[in-house]
Motif scaffolding. Structure first.
Motif, PDB file in Angstrom:
ATOM      1  N   PHE A   1      -2.002   9.281  -6.832  1.00 29.37           N
ATOM      2  CA  PHE A   1      -2.008   7.822  -6.934  1.00 29.37           C
ATOM      3  C   PHE A   1      -2.182   7.407  -8.393  1.00 29.37           C
ATOM      4  CE2 PHE A   1      -2.349   7.686  -2.417  1.00 29.37           C
ATOM      5  CZ  PHE A   1      -2.068   6.382  -2.025  1.00 29.37           C
ATOM      6  N   ARG A   2      -3.078   8.094  -9.094  1.00 26.14           N
ATOM      7  CA  ARG A   2      -3.328   7.731 -10.488  1.00 26.14           C
ATOM      8  C   ARG A   2      -2.136   8.076 -11.374  1.00 26.14           C
ATOM      9  NH1 ARG A   2      -8.581   9.300 -13.910  1.00 26.14           N
ATOM     10  NH2 ARG A   2      -9.270   7.486 -12.774  1.00 26.14           N
ATOM     11  N   ARG A   3      -1.603   9.274 -11.195  1.00 28.14           N
ATOM     12  CA  ARG A   3      -0.532   9.725 -12.089  1.00 28.14           C
ATOM     13  C   ARG A   3       0.678   8.807 -12.043  1.00 28.14           C
ATOM     14  NH1 ARG A   3       1.411  15.810 -13.433  1.00 28.14           N
ATOM     15  NH2 ARG A   3       2.437  15.207 -15.365  1.00 28.14           N
ATOM     16  N   TYR A   4       0.998   8.352 -10.823  1.00 28.40           N
ATOM     17  CA  TYR A   4       2.183   7.505 -10.678  1.00 28.40           C
ATOM     18  C   TYR A   4       1.834   6.020 -10.634  1.00 28.40           C
ATOM     19  CZ  TYR A   4       4.475  11.934  -9.966  1.00 28.40           C
ATOM     20  OH  TYR A   4       4.951  13.214 -10.162  1.00 28.40           O
TER      21      TYR A   4
ATOM     22  N   TYR B   1      10.016   9.335  -6.510  1.00 26.88           N
ATOM     23  CA  TYR B   1      10.889  10.498  -6.637  1.00 26.88           C
ATOM     24  C   TYR B   1      10.650  11.081  -8.020  1.00 26.88           C
ATOM     25  CZ  TYR B   1      15.200  13.091  -7.723  1.00 26.88           C
ATOM     26  OH  TYR B   1      16.098  14.050  -8.128  1.00 26.88           O
ATOM     27  N   ALA B   2      10.122  12.311  -8.079  1.00 26.69           N
ATOM     28  CA  ALA B   2       9.824  12.966  -9.352  1.00 26.69           C
ATOM     29  C   ALA B   2      10.718  14.194  -9.495  1.00 26.69           C
ATOM     30  CB  ALA B   2       8.350  13.371  -9.408  1.00 26.69           C
ATOM     31  N   ARG B   3      11.137  14.442 -10.721  1.00 27.40           N
ATOM     32  CA  ARG B   3      11.949  15.637 -10.962  1.00 27.40           C
ATOM     33  C   ARG B   3      11.523  16.296 -12.273  1.00 27.40           C
ATOM     34  NH1 ARG B   3      17.835  12.613 -11.611  1.00 27.40           N
ATOM     35  NH2 ARG B   3      17.211  11.065 -13.162  1.00 27.40           N
ATOM     36  N   GLY B   4      11.925  17.558 -12.405  1.00 25.09           N
ATOM     37  CA  GLY B   4      11.495  18.322 -13.567  1.00 25.09           C
ATOM     38  C   GLY B   4      10.034  18.688 -13.502  1.00 25.09           C
ATOM     39  N   LEU B   5       9.508  18.863 -12.301  1.00 26.64           N
ATOM     40  CA  LEU B   5       8.089  19.171 -12.137  1.00 26.64           C
ATOM     41  C   LEU B   5       7.833  20.667 -12.345  1.00 26.64           C
ATOM     42  CD1 LEU B   5       5.570  17.795  -9.619  1.00 26.64           C
ATOM     43  CD2 LEU B   5       5.833  20.274  -9.795  1.00 26.64           C
ATOM     44  N   LYS B   6       6.826  20.953 -13.155  1.00 27.35           N
ATOM     45  CA  LYS B   6       6.407  22.335 -13.379  1.00 27.35           C
ATOM     46  C   LYS B   6       4.898  22.403 -13.199  1.00 27.35           C
ATOM     47  CE  LYS B   6      10.083  23.365 -16.719  1.00 27.35           C
ATOM     48  NZ  LYS B   6      10.391  23.800 -18.115  1.00 27.35           N
TER      49      LYS B   6
ATOM     50  N   ASP C   1      10.664  13.152 -15.381  1.00 27.13           N
ATOM     51  CA  ASP C   1      10.673  11.703 -15.164  1.00 27.13           C
ATOM     52  C   ASP C   1      10.454  11.405 -13.687  1.00 27.13           C
ATOM     53  OD1 ASP C   1      13.059  12.486 -14.030  1.00 27.13           O
ATOM     54  OD2 ASP C   1      14.251  10.883 -14.916  1.00 27.13           O
ATOM     55  N   TYR C   2      10.236  10.134 -13.389  1.00 29.64           N
ATOM     56  CA  TYR C   2      10.050   9.735 -11.991  1.00 29.64           C
ATOM     57  C   TYR C   2      10.498   8.295 -11.807  1.00 29.64           C
ATOM     58  CZ  TYR C   2       5.765   7.181 -13.316  1.00 29.64           C
ATOM     59  OH  TYR C   2       4.874   6.311 -13.866  1.00 29.64           O
ATOM     60  N   HIS C   3      10.752   7.966 -10.553  1.00 31.81           N
ATOM     61  CA  HIS C   3      11.212   6.618 -10.202  1.00 31.81           C
ATOM     62  C   HIS C   3      10.437   6.158  -8.972  1.00 31.81           C
ATOM     63  CE1 HIS C   3      14.759   6.889 -12.910  1.00 31.81           C
ATOM     64  NE2 HIS C   3      14.601   8.183 -12.666  1.00 31.81           N
ATOM     65  N   THR C   4      10.030   4.906  -8.981  1.00 28.95           N
ATOM     66  CA  THR C   4       9.197   4.357  -7.908  1.00 28.95           C
ATOM     67  C   THR C   4       9.872   3.185  -7.220  1.00 28.95           C
ATOM     68  OG1 THR C   4       7.232   4.924  -9.217  1.00 28.95           O
ATOM     69  CG2 THR C   4       6.908   3.460  -7.341  1.00 28.95           C
ATOM     70  N   ALA C   5       9.752   3.139  -5.904  1.00 33.03           N
ATOM     71  CA  ALA C   5      10.273   2.012  -5.121  1.00 33.03           C
ATOM     72  C   ALA C   5       9.158   1.490  -4.229  1.00 33.03           C
ATOM     73  CB  ALA C   5      11.470   2.444  -4.278  1.00 33.03           C
ATOM     74  N   TYR C   6       8.969   0.178  -4.223  1.00 26.05           N
ATOM     75  CA  TYR C   6       7.954  -0.450  -3.394  1.00 26.05           C
ATOM     76  C   TYR C   6       8.613  -1.283  -2.303  1.00 26.05           C
ATOM     77  CZ  TYR C   6       4.416   0.576  -6.991  1.00 26.05           C
ATOM     78  OH  TYR C   6       3.566   1.191  -7.865  1.00 26.05           O
ATOM     79  N   GLY C   7       7.871  -1.489  -1.221  1.00 29.14           N
ATOM     80  CA  GLY C   7       8.350  -2.383  -0.179  1.00 29.14           C
ATOM     81  C   GLY C   7       8.249  -1.783   1.198  1.00 29.14           C
ATOM     82  N   ASP C   8       7.979  -2.635   2.168  1.00 25.23           N
ATOM     83  CA  ASP C   8       7.874  -2.210   3.560  1.00 25.23           C
ATOM     84  C   ASP C   8       9.273  -2.127   4.143  1.00 25.23           C
ATOM     85  OD1 ASP C   8       7.216  -1.618   6.118  1.00 25.23           O
ATOM     86  OD2 ASP C   8       6.001  -3.400   6.501  1.00 25.23           O
ATOM     87  N   ALA C   9       9.971  -1.052   3.773  1.00 22.26           N
ATOM     88  CA  ALA C   9      11.340  -0.836   4.233  1.00 22.26           C
ATOM     89  C   ALA C   9      11.471   0.612   4.698  1.00 22.26           C
ATOM     90  CB  ALA C   9      12.334  -1.134   3.111  1.00 22.26           C
ATOM     91  N   ARG C  10      12.565   0.932   5.382  1.00 18.40           N
ATOM     92  CA  ARG C  10      12.780   2.300   5.855  1.00 18.40           C
ATOM     93  C   ARG C  10      12.800   3.250   4.670  1.00 18.40           C
ATOM     94  NH1 ARG C  10      17.398   3.530   7.652  1.00 18.40           N
ATOM     95  NH2 ARG C  10      16.777   5.182   9.091  1.00 18.40           N
ATOM     96  N   LEU C  11      12.232   4.438   4.851  1.00 21.83           N
ATOM     97  CA  LEU C  11      12.184   5.428   3.789  1.00 21.83           C
ATOM     98  C   LEU C  11      13.590   5.752   3.299  1.00 21.83           C
ATOM     99  CD1 LEU C  11      10.749   7.468   2.011  1.00 21.83           C
ATOM    100  CD2 LEU C  11      10.740   9.064   3.958  1.00 21.83           C
ATOM    101  N   GLU C  12      14.517   5.898   4.229  1.00 20.71           N
ATOM    102  CA  GLU C  12      15.887   6.223   3.833  1.00 20.71           C
ATOM    103  C   GLU C  12      16.485   5.141   2.942  1.00 20.71           C
ATOM    104  OE1 GLU C  12      15.071   8.332   7.735  1.00 20.71           O
ATOM    105  OE2 GLU C  12      14.636   6.386   6.833  1.00 20.71           O
TER     106      GLU C  12
END
Length: 245
Positions: A172-175, A185-190, A208-219
């Protein structure tokens, strides 16, 4: 004893108001000291040291309370080695809270199950009702992952939705998750140690990572991220048949 009339009561209240205006509450001589102490405690609570202690205690309780059933409730580290649509350096974290509607969380768990990838995980910040009480957390997780809500674990084994659920305040803190639901969605994780939190910057690095908020379907949220990032792995993940599980 004489009764008070309405005018008497009004006069008394008026006098009380006038008296209150003239009263001066002395300043607390320890105000500065208490303010400094509160600041120190707040800093310690949000420090990596304390959060790591919380995570360590989380792991201890998981082992002592759940025993060999821990894999039914939490992410199985061994499953990380199995192949999925995502690469070993990619992660999808679905951040949830017990304060969310149960149906919403169950829908996310069902979506994680349908995607069928070991690198997709539901994440809670901490235990329900705090670390001193484990039973509320057990009951909550069971209510989220049990296929049949009427099943009673104390009477027999209940079938669980195959979705990973982890308790990790460091993620929670990191993102910088300040509200839920949220999908990262995080990529390049080591990670140096697979047994430690991927939210600990000393243990894991990310490209890097990308964040999406909202009460919507995960897909739907993942589709928005895929369009933004152009990730082929996400595209392949989203092409997973909906009726897989």
């Amino acid at each position: 004893m004489e009764g008070l009339s309405v005018p008497d009561l009004a006069n008394t209240l008026t006098k009380a108001d006038h008296l209150a205006e003239r009263l001066t509450v002395p300043k607390n001589r320890n105000d500065r000291e208490m303010s400094d102490l509160a600041g120190t405690l707040d800093s310690y609570y949000h420090s990596d040291e304390f959060q790591l202690r919380v995570l360590s205690e989380t792991e201890r309780i998981k082992k002592e309370v759940f025993g060999d059933k821990v894999t039914g409730y939490y992410a199985d580290k061994a499953k990380k080695e199995s192949k999925g649509k995502l690469t070993n350096s990619e992660r999808i974290y679905v951040f949830v809270s017990s304060a969310m509607p149960l149906l919403t969380i169950r829908n996310y768990a069902a979506s994680v199950s349908r995607l069928g990838d070991p690198n997709v995980t539901l994440v809670m910040r901490g235990f329900v009702d705090g670390m001193t009480k484990i039973q509320p957390t057990i009951s909550f997780i069971a209510s989220v992952l049990q296929r049949d809500q009427s099943c009673r674990p104390q009477e027999g084994e209940c079938e669980m939705i195959p979705a990973s659920l982890a308790v990790d305040p460091l993620l929670f803190r990191r993102y910088q998750i300040d509200r839920v639901p949220a999908v990262v969605y995080a990529r390049g994780l080591k990670a140096e140690d697979a047994g430690l939190s991927e939210g600990d910057a000393k243990n894991a690095t990310i490209a890097d990572y990308h964040t999406a908020y909202g009460d919507a379907r995960l897909e739907y949220l993942l589709d928005q991220i895929q369009r933004e990032t152009g990730s082929q792995s996400l595209a392949a993940l989203l092409s997973t048949p909906a009726n897989k599980n």
